[in-house]
Motif scaffolding. Sequence first.
Motif, PDB file in Angstrom:
ATOM      1  N   ASP A  46       0.852  -1.186   0.000  1.00 21.27           N
ATOM      2  CA  ASP A  46       0.000   0.000   0.000  1.00 21.27           C
ATOM      3  C   ASP A  46       0.889   1.238   0.000  1.00 21.27           C
ATOM      4  OD1 ASP A  46      -2.307   1.523   0.100  1.00 21.27           O
ATOM      5  OD2 ASP A  46      -2.510   1.390   2.288  1.00 21.27           O
ATOM      6  N   LYS A  47       0.332   2.344  -0.437  1.00 19.56           N
ATOM      7  CA  LYS A  47       1.028   3.624  -0.323  1.00 19.56           C
ATOM      8  C   LYS A  47       0.010   4.662   0.112  1.00 19.56           C
ATOM      9  CE  LYS A  47       0.807   4.998  -5.171  1.00 19.56           C
ATOM     10  NZ  LYS A  47       1.591   5.430  -6.326  1.00 19.56           N
ATOM     11  N   LYS A  48       0.470   5.586   0.958  1.00 19.71           N
ATOM     12  CA  LYS A  48      -0.431   6.617   1.461  1.00 19.71           C
ATOM     13  C   LYS A  48       0.379   7.805   1.947  1.00 19.71           C
ATOM     14  CE  LYS A  48      -0.634   4.461   6.020  1.00 19.71           C
ATOM     15  NZ  LYS A  48      -1.493   3.889   7.034  1.00 19.71           N
ATOM     16  N   LYS A  49      -0.329   8.900   2.200  1.00 18.08           N
ATOM     17  CA  LYS A  49       0.285  10.081   2.790  1.00 18.08           C
ATOM     18  C   LYS A  49      -0.312  10.246   4.179  1.00 18.08           C
ATOM     19  CE  LYS A  49       1.346  12.556  -1.396  1.00 18.08           C
ATOM     20  NZ  LYS A  49       1.297  13.825  -2.104  1.00 18.08           N
ATOM     21  N   ASP A  50       0.571  10.308   5.177  1.00 14.42           N
ATOM     22  CA  ASP A  50       0.101  10.403   6.549  1.00 14.42           C
ATOM     23  C   ASP A  50       1.136  11.141   7.399  1.00 14.42           C
ATOM     24  OD1 ASP A  50      -1.601  10.068   8.658  1.00 14.42           O
ATOM     25  OD2 ASP A  50      -1.464   7.884   8.728  1.00 14.42           O
ATOM     26  N   LYS A  73       1.940  15.901   6.249  1.00 11.52           N
ATOM     27  CA  LYS A  73       1.731  14.555   5.735  1.00 11.52           C
ATOM     28  C   LYS A  73       2.906  14.176   4.850  1.00 11.52           C
ATOM     29  CE  LYS A  73      -3.234  14.252   5.990  1.00 11.52           C
ATOM     30  NZ  LYS A  73      -4.451  13.906   5.274  1.00 11.52           N
ATOM     31  N   PRO A  75       4.740  11.174   2.228  1.00 11.71           N
ATOM     32  CA  PRO A  75       4.442   9.998   1.404  1.00 11.71           C
ATOM     33  C   PRO A  75       5.176   8.778   1.957  1.00 11.71           C
ATOM     34  CG  PRO A  75       5.970  11.446   0.268  1.00 11.71           C
ATOM     35  CD  PRO A  75       5.571  12.135   1.528  1.00 11.71           C
ATOM     36  N   THR A  87       7.148  -0.040   7.071  1.00 14.82           N
ATOM     37  CA  THR A  87       6.704   1.245   6.559  1.00 14.82           C
ATOM     38  C   THR A  87       7.945   2.006   6.118  1.00 14.82           C
ATOM     39  OG1 THR A  87       4.878   1.247   8.125  1.00 14.82           O
ATOM     40  CG2 THR A  87       5.447   3.336   7.120  1.00 14.82           C
ATOM     41  N   TYR A  95       6.963   8.172  -4.963  1.00  8.44           N
ATOM     42  CA  TYR A  95       5.600   7.865  -4.510  1.00  8.44           C
ATOM     43  C   TYR A  95       4.618   7.875  -5.678  1.00  8.44           C
ATOM     44  CZ  TYR A  95       1.189   8.374  -1.985  1.00  8.44           C
ATOM     45  OH  TYR A  95      -0.081   8.202  -1.520  1.00  8.44           O
TER      46      TYR A  95
END
Length: 146
Positions: A46-50, A73, A75, A87, A95
């Motif tokens: 998975d990839k996300k910005k947090d 946030k 990437p 992670t 990203y």
Amino acid sequence: MLIWVIVIGLALFGLHIWGKRLKKRYDEQQQLINQYKQTVQIFVIDKKKDKPENLKLPKQIKEQIPKMYQKRKMPVIIAKIGSQIQTLMCDENVYNNIPIKKQVKVEMAGVLVVGIVSGKLAQPEKIGFKQKMQNKLKNIQNKNNE
């Protein structure tokens, strides 16, 4: 008027010196990254910005993140490396280009993904004739407005 010219000149000189310092710091960091980077094969889950506080990063890494970036946030990629799920932080361009649910060979420096070496990357969408003409028209209009 002379005072304004002097103030603006000093401000520009200060910005010039500050820019040199930032460039020097960036070059040092880039040299460290290049020194420690390795090629690793990962499976991107998975990839996300947090925000860093919500991520499962090691405590040492969370402490080393500058205060300015702790509220932003970032990437990140959740990937399987060998038998471990980790992670990983990454650059913005990595990203955008890294595919999800695929095996990819990447360059890593610690937990930072620096670049993509190989793998089935997402193909850019083909632009149709109508879209090409609209883009050309926008470019012409932008040039005329300038």
